[in-house]
Design an enzyme around this catalytic site. Structure first.
Site, PDB file in Angstrom:
ATOM      1  N   LYS A 142      57.605 -39.124  29.775  1.00  0.00           N
ATOM      2  CA  LYS A 142      56.508 -39.824  29.103  1.00  0.00           C
ATOM      3  C   LYS A 142      56.195 -41.141  29.833  1.00  0.00           C
ATOM      4  O   LYS A 142      55.784 -41.139  30.976  1.00  0.00           O
ATOM      5  CB  LYS A 142      56.870 -40.050  27.639  1.00  0.00           C
ATOM      6  CG  LYS A 142      57.353 -38.811  26.904  1.00  0.00           C
ATOM      7  CD  LYS A 142      56.345 -37.696  26.868  1.00  0.00           C
ATOM      8  CE  LYS A 142      56.678 -36.616  25.850  1.00  0.00           C
ATOM      9  NZ  LYS A 142      57.867 -35.819  26.140  1.00  0.00           N
ATOM     10  N   ASP A 179      66.250 -41.941  19.694  1.00  0.00           N
ATOM     11  CA  ASP A 179      65.179 -41.509  20.594  1.00  0.00           C
ATOM     12  C   ASP A 179      64.223 -42.692  20.732  1.00  0.00           C
ATOM     13  O   ASP A 179      63.468 -43.011  19.809  1.00  0.00           O
ATOM     14  CB  ASP A 179      64.463 -40.287  20.021  1.00  0.00           C
ATOM     15  CG  ASP A 179      63.405 -39.728  20.977  1.00  0.00           C
ATOM     16  OD1 ASP A 179      62.897 -40.494  21.820  1.00  0.00           O
ATOM     17  OD2 ASP A 179      63.072 -38.534  20.855  1.00  0.00           O
ATOM     18  N   ARG A 221      75.660 -31.908  42.609  1.00  0.00           N
ATOM     19  CA  ARG A 221      75.420 -31.940  41.174  1.00  0.00           C
ATOM     20  C   ARG A 221      75.791 -33.287  40.557  1.00  0.00           C
ATOM     21  O   ARG A 221      75.265 -33.675  39.513  1.00  0.00           O
ATOM     22  CB  ARG A 221      76.216 -30.816  40.502  1.00  0.00           C
ATOM     23  CG  ARG A 221      75.822 -30.557  39.057  1.00  0.00           C
ATOM     24  CD  ARG A 221      76.538 -29.339  38.492  1.00  0.00           C
ATOM     25  NE  ARG A 221      77.987 -29.506  38.513  1.00  0.00           N
ATOM     26  CZ  ARG A 221      78.830 -28.780  39.250  1.00  0.00           C
ATOM     27  NH1 ARG A 221      78.352 -27.852  40.066  1.00  0.00           N
ATOM     28  NH2 ARG A 221      80.125 -28.982  39.199  1.00  0.00           N
ATOM     29  N   TYR A 258      61.408 -35.522  16.283  1.00  0.00           N
ATOM     30  CA  TYR A 258      60.669 -34.671  17.215  1.00  0.00           C
ATOM     31  C   TYR A 258      61.050 -33.213  16.964  1.00  0.00           C
ATOM     32  O   TYR A 258      62.230 -32.883  16.827  1.00  0.00           O
ATOM     33  CB  TYR A 258      61.060 -35.124  18.613  1.00  0.00           C
ATOM     34  CG  TYR A 258      60.475 -34.440  19.803  1.00  0.00           C
ATOM     35  CD1 TYR A 258      59.113 -34.227  19.927  1.00  0.00           C
ATOM     36  CD2 TYR A 258      61.317 -34.054  20.852  1.00  0.00           C
ATOM     37  CE1 TYR A 258      58.594 -33.622  21.066  1.00  0.00           C
ATOM     38  CE2 TYR A 258      60.808 -33.457  21.996  1.00  0.00           C
ATOM     39  CZ  TYR A 258      59.445 -33.238  22.092  1.00  0.00           C
ATOM     40  OH  TYR A 258      58.943 -32.644  23.214  1.00  0.00           O
TER      41      TYR A 258
END
Length: 397
Positions: free
Chosen positions: A219, A194, A68, A122
């Site tokens: 993206k 962002d 992890r 967003y």
């Protein structure tokens, strides 16, 4: 150390060299090295003996501890992203952009704190703020994305964080980030941006005063519509808080997805140039049409964010919006349905062009444009073909 640790290297070179440490790409026993860090899949890590276990501590980003905490495949991507942000202490990876935003907000805010959230955020970010974050006792105040230094009037002793998104991913307002971050530093408030639209290639966020830069790597960085991931890159002062929260939340990413995203990162420079060029070509064509109300693209001289964009950004991406003059929602649906080269899909930044209807949600600043809004993500196709496809859409109206 990787070759990208040379501070004199330019961004395009850093994209190619970042994260390719020799200890991750080579093995002296095999007599050579590979170009790409191998995909290290692991959950359990084995130790040589008890002394080795004790010496390893809670290592991360340098020595194997537990799956992890990452493997060299994960660390290579994180290192490469850190290299793209001058002044960054490190990068953490999350299963999606939404997960990165949520984890960052949880790490930096506590019950009773006040968050200043940009009104053009967003939609999933807004939903998290109004839902889980508000339920945990954080007070959210939305602000005008064009407020600039005027944000000082909204800061109270309880304000701990200002969240920015520039340009906004639906309405494309460009924020005066240097002005806002200067106010924030003067008042002891953190800032989080962002930066998915521009990536650090076009806008190095930390160099403009931001404390934490978030990206949806799904993206432009991934670029091939085949992996989901998010990232937070932070300054030295904030990095430990983000890292501790990520471990407590159990956030982890797949090494296979990291390999996909790392592959996309290597070609980001050339792809962004093509996305930007294609997008501007289509945007200019739209702006000249009588049946278009306005084009929301900061790289166009007539856009209200153009002056700040020209000052702060090194280029443009391919995501923008436009309104259908005098149309209604039914006409917008006919327009979108008539397109054949544009897929109808909520993501963006991949090699393919996409279209979605947009209906902005606002709290602090009303969205008053009566014409329906359409968002385009311009891909790597020939723009002449995309324009021909859009012409079919207008004909359907």
């Amino acid at each position: 150390m990787s070759k990208s640790d040379d501070e004199n290297l330019r961004p395009a070179t850093r994209l190619v060299q970042g994260g390719r440490r020799p200890e991750w790409t080579g093995d002296p026993r095999l007599g050579g090295s590979v170009v790409n860090p191998p995909v290290w899949r692991a959950s359990t890590i084995l130790y040589d003996n008890m002394a080795d276990l004790a010496a390893r501590g809670h290592a991360t980003h340098d020595k194997l501890y537990y799956g992890r905490r990452g493997t060299p495949t994960v660390w290579a991507l994180a290192d490469a992203l850190t290299d793209m942000e001058p002044g960054a202490a490190g990068t953490l990876l999350y299963p999606s952009g939404v997960a990165a935003n949520s984890a960052g907000l949880l790490a930096l805010l506590a019950p009773g704190d006040r968050l200043l959230m940009v009104d053009s955020a967003y939609e999933p970010t807004r939903a998290f703020c109004n839902g889980l974050l508000a339920r945990y006792g954080v007070v959210i105040t939305y602000y005008d994305p064009l407020i600039g230094a005027g944000i000082a009037d909204l800061i109270t002793p309880q304000t701990k964080l200002i969240f920015l998104e520039s340009p906004g991913s639906l309405t494309f307002e460009v924020q005066d980030i240097p002005a806002i971050t200067q106010v924030a530093r003067d008042r002891g408030v953190l800032t989080m941006l962002d930066n998915t639209w521009a990536t650090p290639l076009l806008f190095p966020a930390l160099a403009h005063g931001v404390d934490v830069a978030m990206m949806s790597l799904t993206k432009y960085v991934g670029g091939h519509s085949d992996a989901m991931m998010g990232s937070l890159t932070a300054t030295k002062a904030v990095w430990p808080r983000l890292r501790g929260a990520a471990y407590q939340l159990g956030q982890a990413v797949s090494p296979d997805d990291c390999a996909f995203v790392l592959r996309g990162l290597r070609t980001l420079d050339v792809r962004m140039a093509r996305h930007g060029e294609n997008g501007l070509t289509v945007a200019k064509w739209l702006a000249a049409r009588a049946d278009v109300g306005r084009v929301l693209h900061p790289a166009l001289p007539g856009d209200r964010g153009h002056a700040i964009w020209s000052r702060d950004f090194a280029g443009t991406s391919g995501l923008f919006g436009f309104t259908l003059k005098g149309a209604d929602a039914a006409a917008r649906a006919r327009f979108i349905d008539a397109l054949t080269l544009f897929g109808i899909g909520f993501s963006w930044g991949g090699y393919e062009s996409l279209v979605v209807p947009s209906d902005p949600i606002r709290t602090a600043t009303p969205w008053s444009d009566p014409d329906p809004l359409v968002r385009l993500s311009i891909g790597l196709e020939d723009p002449a073909d995309l324009i021909a496809d859009l012409t079919r859409g207008f004909a359907a109206i």
